[in-house]
Scaffold this active site. Structure first.
Site, PDB file in Angstrom:
ATOM      1  N   ASP A 108     -53.298 111.386  64.975  1.00  0.00           N
ATOM      2  CA  ASP A 108     -52.234 112.040  65.722  1.00  0.00           C
ATOM      3  C   ASP A 108     -51.452 110.939  66.408  1.00  0.00           C
ATOM      4  O   ASP A 108     -51.477 109.802  65.939  1.00  0.00           O
ATOM      5  CB  ASP A 108     -52.833 113.049  66.709  1.00  0.00           C
ATOM      6  CG  ASP A 108     -51.873 114.188  66.985  1.00  0.00           C
ATOM      7  OD1 ASP A 108     -50.833 113.943  67.626  1.00  0.00           O
ATOM      8  OD2 ASP A 108     -52.164 115.321  66.567  1.00  0.00           O
TER       9      ASP A 108
ATOM     10  N   ILE B 104     -54.037 121.094  64.931  1.00  0.00           N
ATOM     11  CA  ILE B 104     -55.292 120.470  64.506  1.00  0.00           C
ATOM     12  C   ILE B 104     -55.042 119.317  63.534  1.00  0.00           C
ATOM     13  O   ILE B 104     -55.909 118.495  63.323  1.00  0.00           O
ATOM     14  CB  ILE B 104     -56.256 121.508  63.895  1.00  0.00           C
ATOM     15  CG1 ILE B 104     -55.709 122.114  62.604  1.00  0.00           C
ATOM     16  CG2 ILE B 104     -56.556 122.614  64.899  1.00  0.00           C
ATOM     17  CD1 ILE B 104     -56.700 123.008  61.856  1.00  0.00           C
ATOM     18  N   LYS B 105     -53.872 119.268  62.918  1.00  0.00           N
ATOM     19  CA  LYS B 105     -53.503 118.200  61.967  1.00  0.00           C
ATOM     20  C   LYS B 105     -54.649 117.848  61.022  1.00  0.00           C
ATOM     21  O   LYS B 105     -54.879 116.671  60.739  1.00  0.00           O
ATOM     22  CB  LYS B 105     -53.010 116.950  62.711  1.00  0.00           C
ATOM     23  CG  LYS B 105     -51.705 117.182  63.489  1.00  0.00           C
ATOM     24  CD  LYS B 105     -51.082 115.900  64.002  1.00  0.00           C
ATOM     25  CE  LYS B 105     -49.800 116.128  64.779  1.00  0.00           C
ATOM     26  NZ  LYS B 105     -49.947 116.907  66.029  1.00  0.00           N
ATOM     27  N   ARG B 106     -55.354 118.850  60.529  1.00  0.00           N
ATOM     28  CA  ARG B 106     -56.408 118.590  59.563  1.00  0.00           C
ATOM     29  C   ARG B 106     -55.784 118.356  58.187  1.00  0.00           C
ATOM     30  O   ARG B 106     -54.614 118.674  57.947  1.00  0.00           O
ATOM     31  CB  ARG B 106     -57.399 119.769  59.497  1.00  0.00           C
ATOM     32  CG  ARG B 106     -58.061 120.145  60.831  1.00  0.00           C
ATOM     33  CD  ARG B 106     -58.886 119.020  61.423  1.00  0.00           C
ATOM     34  NE  ARG B 106     -59.770 119.467  62.490  1.00  0.00           N
ATOM     35  CZ  ARG B 106     -59.667 119.145  63.770  1.00  0.00           C
ATOM     36  NH1 ARG B 106     -58.691 118.361  64.198  1.00  0.00           N
ATOM     37  NH2 ARG B 106     -60.550 119.584  64.646  1.00  0.00           N
TER      38      ARG B 106
END
Lengths: 309, 309
Positions: A108, B104-106
């Site tokens: 991130d 969550i930027k998974r």
């Protein structure tokens, strides 16, 4: 931590890591039934089954291997109870003196990456106290957001002597969609590899950097090039076995010192008892099948490395 | 879910989302002290402080806004107790009928992405039962691994009528390191944007696709181009306020129908009481300051949209 990993690989002659990625359908019926009996067909029941399964596999293999790589997604899918099983697994593997690579692929920006880093490989401040939330030794990191996203992880690594494996070229069929795109005539993954080498320069252990890379076993030719671009980076190599990679494909991921790469197998080890080759050992002795699969994998890779000398 | 989001934006006239990214130093002393008194200076104490803080902000703003975006890293750093506060926050916001975007930027491959998708926007099977682990409405996804990594999320979206925001051009200074690299003369983020448009075609709600994109407010010129490349994608726009973006920079992220974008502010809202502008309201009334900051943000963006007509 990179020194510990290198040392353990030297000692075990096993440049491999066991991927603790327990899908429920890998887990033998008797373990599932016992867990559901104790906790019901609930998230807690699933988490208990995962934990018991992991524990038996770790007990059966820990003396042969340097490291494990739990894939957090397989725990996170079971919500909070699943993540509690992840934490229990990390703690147990560390008790067994295994190096734990948290396969979390986080990434991130700025303070958000810093929070992930604190939670997984660092410590977080609460009032006057400090706590480690998950406390892995290494984690995998996604580089798509650039240096801003990676640097907070590197800062924590420096402080805590931990390490990273940054995604460079992933093992999946469509990894080329973005990673292989040509930038000034060279594929993007080479550019990322170059950044990994740069990031790693100021993070040197005794012989290798603690900033490593992920490069899939399924792309051996690219592995050969990336090996040269990042000579001091340890390469974590997924895609062995079930995804199609074999020992002979892997020799170019290693340096001439026989080090520099660590090959992951997940399903091929933890669900070995389901393969024809090991099926005669029986479902009840699934952990023995995993041990045998570890031995076979070490022989395959070691054989290939010896043959290439 | 994209229809619900669009409907709520129309109704509130507020194309904004409040980022629930609670750092401990944003949380007023009296809340921290009460939480530490109840649970000690522990991970549980931190989690309790976060939860009480979030609850007051949600109570003070939910009638003005369509959606919230909790950033999971800020919870994950406090380990299991932190993630329990995340889940509690998600549940509470849904009770208040807010659309919840899990930041969550998974992103992983195949069955691993499927596990993340099941855990966050889908359901997981345990024996004969099904459970939703975290149960957000939308999640953010990292595209670096290509279609293999994104398709499992899309499959779950189709089944559950949920949605995604895929990282295209992030708001941070170094996002250009990889995202701006020229591929056949066009920056990589345009290529990713094109894929988002393709992925979104078969996932249409009434007027917008439920496959959206993340494009940073800090790059308005790129937003203009990406708006045209992905006409049916909702764009989640981070970087407003604290990161430097302003209402006037944002008009080109919207379509002519006044829809198509939703602007996030985190620190600017939840820690508003720390800004000079709102400081006179006092730390005890921090949630009132957040409400005022939401009203000001709506006026800023609405004003810019009206001026651009």
């Amino acid at each position: 931590m990179i020194n510990k990993l290198t040392e353990k690989i030297r000692k075990t002659h096993a440049p491999i890591v066991v991927g603790l990625d327990p899908m429920l359908n890998y887990i033998p019926k008797h373990i599932q039934e016992a867990a559901f009996k104790a906790c019901g067909e609930t998230l807690e029941g699933a988490a208990e089954a995962i934990w018991q399964f992991n524990k038996e596999i770790v007990d059966a293999t820990y003396d042969l291997i340097p490291a494990v790589k739990p894939q957090i997604a397989m725990y996170e899918q079971f919500g909070i109870p699943g993540l509690m099983a992840f934490k229990k697994t990390v703690d147990y593997c560390k008790e067994k003196d295994l190096v734990v690579i948290g396969d979390i692929k986080r990434g991130d920006i700025g303070s958000t990456s810093a929070a992930y880093a604190a939670g997984h490989i660092g410590k977080v401040q609460v009032g006057s106290k400090e706590y480690a939330g998950f406390d892995e030794d290494f984690v995998t990191v996604n580089p798509y957001l650039g240096s801003d996203g990676v640097n907070p992880f590197i800062d924590v690594c420096k402080k805590e002597k931990k390490g990273l494996f940054i995604l460079v070229k992933t093992s999946n069929p469509s990894s080329g969609e973005f990673q292989d795109q040509l930038v000034n005539g060279r594929p993007l993954y080479e550019l990322v590899g170059q950044k990994v080498a740069e990031w790693g320069q100021e993070c040197m252990g005794d012989t290798y950097s603690y900033i490593g890379a992920v490069v899939g076993a399924t792309y051996p030719e690219m592995g050969k090039i990336l090996r040269r671009i990042m000579p001091k980076a340890y390469i974590l190599v997924p895609g062995y076995g079930a995804q199609g990679g074999q020992g002979k494909d892997l020799v170019h991921f290693f340096n001439e010192d026989g080090l520099g790469a660590i090959v992951n197998s997940s399903r091929g080890i933890i669900a070995a008892y389901k393969q024809e080759k090991y099926a005669k050992m029986g479902e009840a002795d699934f952990a023995d099948a995993s041990r045998k699969a570890v031995e076979d994998m070490i022989a395959d890779i070691d054989g290939a490395l010896q043959a290439a000398k």
